[in-house]
Design a protein around this motif. Structure first.
Motif, PDB file in Angstrom:
ATOM      1  N   GLU A   1      31.433  42.091  39.881  1.00 35.48           N
ATOM      2  CA  GLU A   1      32.465  43.117  40.039  1.00 35.48           C
ATOM      3  C   GLU A   1      33.102  43.453  38.698  1.00 35.48           C
ATOM      4  O   GLU A   1      33.397  44.621  38.408  1.00 35.48           O
ATOM      5  CB  GLU A   1      33.527  42.633  41.025  1.00 35.48           C
ATOM      6  N   THR A   2      33.297  42.433  37.865  1.00 33.77           N
ATOM      7  CA  THR A   2      33.836  42.676  36.526  1.00 33.77           C
ATOM      8  C   THR A   2      32.893  43.542  35.716  1.00 33.77           C
ATOM      9  O   THR A   2      33.323  44.473  35.010  1.00 33.77           O
ATOM     10  CB  THR A   2      34.071  41.339  35.796  1.00 33.77           C
TER      11      THR A   2
ATOM     12  N   LYS B   1      30.916  26.816  44.780  1.00 37.66           N
ATOM     13  CA  LYS B   1      31.231  28.245  44.951  1.00 37.66           C
ATOM     14  C   LYS B   1      30.687  29.100  43.806  1.00 37.66           C
ATOM     15  O   LYS B   1      31.306  30.075  43.385  1.00 37.66           O
ATOM     16  CB  LYS B   1      32.740  28.458  45.120  1.00 37.66           C
TER      17      LYS B   1
ATOM     18  N   GLN C   1      33.183  47.110  36.720  1.00 42.55           N
ATOM     19  CA  GLN C   1      34.376  47.725  36.145  1.00 42.55           C
ATOM     20  C   GLN C   1      34.173  48.052  34.667  1.00 42.55           C
ATOM     21  O   GLN C   1      34.580  49.116  34.192  1.00 42.55           O
ATOM     22  CB  GLN C   1      35.569  46.788  36.307  1.00 42.55           C
TER      23      GLN C   1
ATOM     24  N   GLN D   1      29.569  36.722  42.123  1.00 40.82           N
ATOM     25  CA  GLN D   1      29.860  38.028  42.720  1.00 40.82           C
ATOM     26  C   GLN D   1      31.103  38.639  42.085  1.00 40.82           C
ATOM     27  O   GLN D   1      31.152  39.845  41.832  1.00 40.82           O
ATOM     28  CB  GLN D   1      30.043  37.890  44.243  1.00 40.82           C
ATOM     29  N   GLU D   2      32.096  37.802  41.798  1.00 44.03           N
ATOM     30  CA  GLU D   2      33.294  38.312  41.123  1.00 44.03           C
ATOM     31  C   GLU D   2      32.965  38.754  39.701  1.00 44.03           C
ATOM     32  O   GLU D   2      33.508  39.763  39.215  1.00 44.03           O
ATOM     33  CB  GLU D   2      34.378  37.237  41.116  1.00 44.03           C
ATOM     34  N   ALA D   3      32.077  38.000  39.030  1.00 41.50           N
ATOM     35  CA  ALA D   3      31.659  38.397  37.684  1.00 41.50           C
ATOM     36  C   ALA D   3      30.892  39.711  37.721  1.00 41.50           C
ATOM     37  O   ALA D   3      31.025  40.546  36.809  1.00 41.50           O
ATOM     38  CB  ALA D   3      30.801  37.301  37.055  1.00 41.50           C
TER      39      ALA D   3
ATOM     40  N   THR E   1      23.945  45.979  41.267  1.00 43.82           N
ATOM     41  CA  THR E   1      23.585  45.089  42.373  1.00 43.82           C
ATOM     42  C   THR E   1      22.077  44.903  42.436  1.00 43.82           C
ATOM     43  O   THR E   1      21.583  43.787  42.655  1.00 43.82           O
ATOM     44  CB  THR E   1      24.114  45.634  43.706  1.00 43.82           C
TER      45      THR E   1
ATOM     46  N   GLU F   1      30.090  32.825  44.912  1.00 45.00           N
ATOM     47  CA  GLU F   1      31.305  33.644  44.972  1.00 45.00           C
ATOM     48  C   GLU F   1      31.777  34.027  43.574  1.00 45.00           C
ATOM     49  O   GLU F   1      32.187  35.169  43.325  1.00 45.00           O
ATOM     50  CB  GLU F   1      32.404  32.893  45.712  1.00 45.00           C
ATOM     51  N   ALA F   2      31.715  33.071  42.649  1.00 39.50           N
ATOM     52  CA  ALA F   2      32.158  33.354  41.278  1.00 39.50           C
ATOM     53  C   ALA F   2      31.253  34.377  40.610  1.00 39.50           C
ATOM     54  O   ALA F   2      31.728  35.252  39.864  1.00 39.50           O
ATOM     55  CB  ALA F   2      32.190  32.064  40.465  1.00 39.50           C
TER      56      ALA F   2
ATOM     57  N   ARG G   1      27.734  50.362  40.851  1.00 38.90           N
ATOM     58  CA  ARG G   1      27.605  49.274  41.812  1.00 38.90           C
ATOM     59  C   ARG G   1      26.182  49.201  42.361  1.00 38.90           C
ATOM     60  O   ARG G   1      25.586  48.120  42.474  1.00 38.90           O
ATOM     61  CB  ARG G   1      28.602  49.452  42.965  1.00 38.90           C
TER      62      ARG G   1
END
Length: 269
Positions: free
Chosen positions: A233-234, A223, A237, A229-231, A87, A226-227, A83
């Protein structure tokens, strides 16, 4: 010597120019280059005399993307470590999008992985006709740091780029997708970028800043942030979960070198 500095900067007229300066490793993005680029961009953003920013690479290519050798040597593991790293990588790319001043990417040779994401984060992009592009992360078990492609080229073209992992996408194909503004004869890409930059620099600074902000506001209303940021996070992972393909790729890279690892990857088509 020039090779000892990861980036070079200069100002020509009202144009700031940032040059990636690791030609011996295809201008791969390591920590030193990222930190130096961040400082350079901050200075350009704060300099009222600079109205446009050009970014390009010294040597035979724009950049081969993030330095996988450095990542392997650092032994990054676990979600929290990834992370922190990813980031920082995300912020490095997105500063070219977030800059209040128009940014222009100038590609030649190769523009791969994170380098292609950085080019897409710039407001304009120019490339020489024989430049190859691609985001091959899925082919060795990695992920996309800054997933801008769906917003710039639409879902069909984004899937073509990101799901195939093709790293020999031509400049012409990128132009057709809307990633590039201009394709020029090899060796003339900086000339084309300077033409754009001088046109931008002749405009009113306040209008430039507000117009770029208004364009980007349309993405914010959709958005996009936001999308993305979710990508991210993917991607965290994906990097944290060491797949068999990734393990084998890293083993070959560690024991036989990157060239052998890429050859192994390509044989798996």
């Amino acid at each position: 010597m020039l090779e000892q500095r990861p980036v070079n900067t200069r100002i020509e007229g009202r144009v700031g120019i940032l040059t990636f300066n690791r030609p011996q490793v295809m201008n791969a993005f390591n920590s030193a280059l990222i930190d130096a680029s961040n400082r350079a961009m901050s200075k350009f953003n704060d300099n009222d005399d600079v109205l446009a920013i050009i970014v390009h690479g010294r040597g035979r290519c724009f950049s081969a993307g993030f330095d996988m050798k450095e990542s392997a040597a650092r032994g990054i593991s676990g979600e929290e470590q990834w992370r922190d790293v990813l980031t920082k990588d995300f912020d490095f790319i997105m500063q070219f999008w977030n800059s209040p001043k128009p940014t222009i990417a100038v590609a030649h040779g190769y523009c791969i992985g994170g380098a292609m994401e950085l080019l897409m984060a710039c407001d304009l992009a120019v490339a020489s006709e024989n430049t190859f592009f691609g985001e091959p992360e899925v082919r060795f078990g990695s992920g996309i740091v800054a997933m801008l492609a769906p917003y710039l080229v639409g879902p069909k073209h984004a899937k073509e780029l990101l799901l195939t992992g093709n790293d020999r996408v031509t400049a012409q194909r990128c132009y057709e997708m809307g990633i590039l503004n201009r394709i020029v004869t090899d060796g003339y890409e900086m000339n084309a970028a300077m033409e754009f930059a001088k046109q931008i620099a002749s405009a009113a600074p306040h209008s430039l800043r507000m117009t770029k902000a208004a364009i980007h506001r349309s993405y914010e209303l959709a958005k996009m942030r936001e999308a993305m940021q979710e990508a991210l996070e993917t991607d965290i992972q994906i990097e944290s979960d060491v797949s068999p393909e990734r393990s084998e790729f890293n083993r070959i890279r560690r024991e036989q070198g990157l060239k052998a690892a890429l050859a192994w990857r390509d044989k798996r088509k």
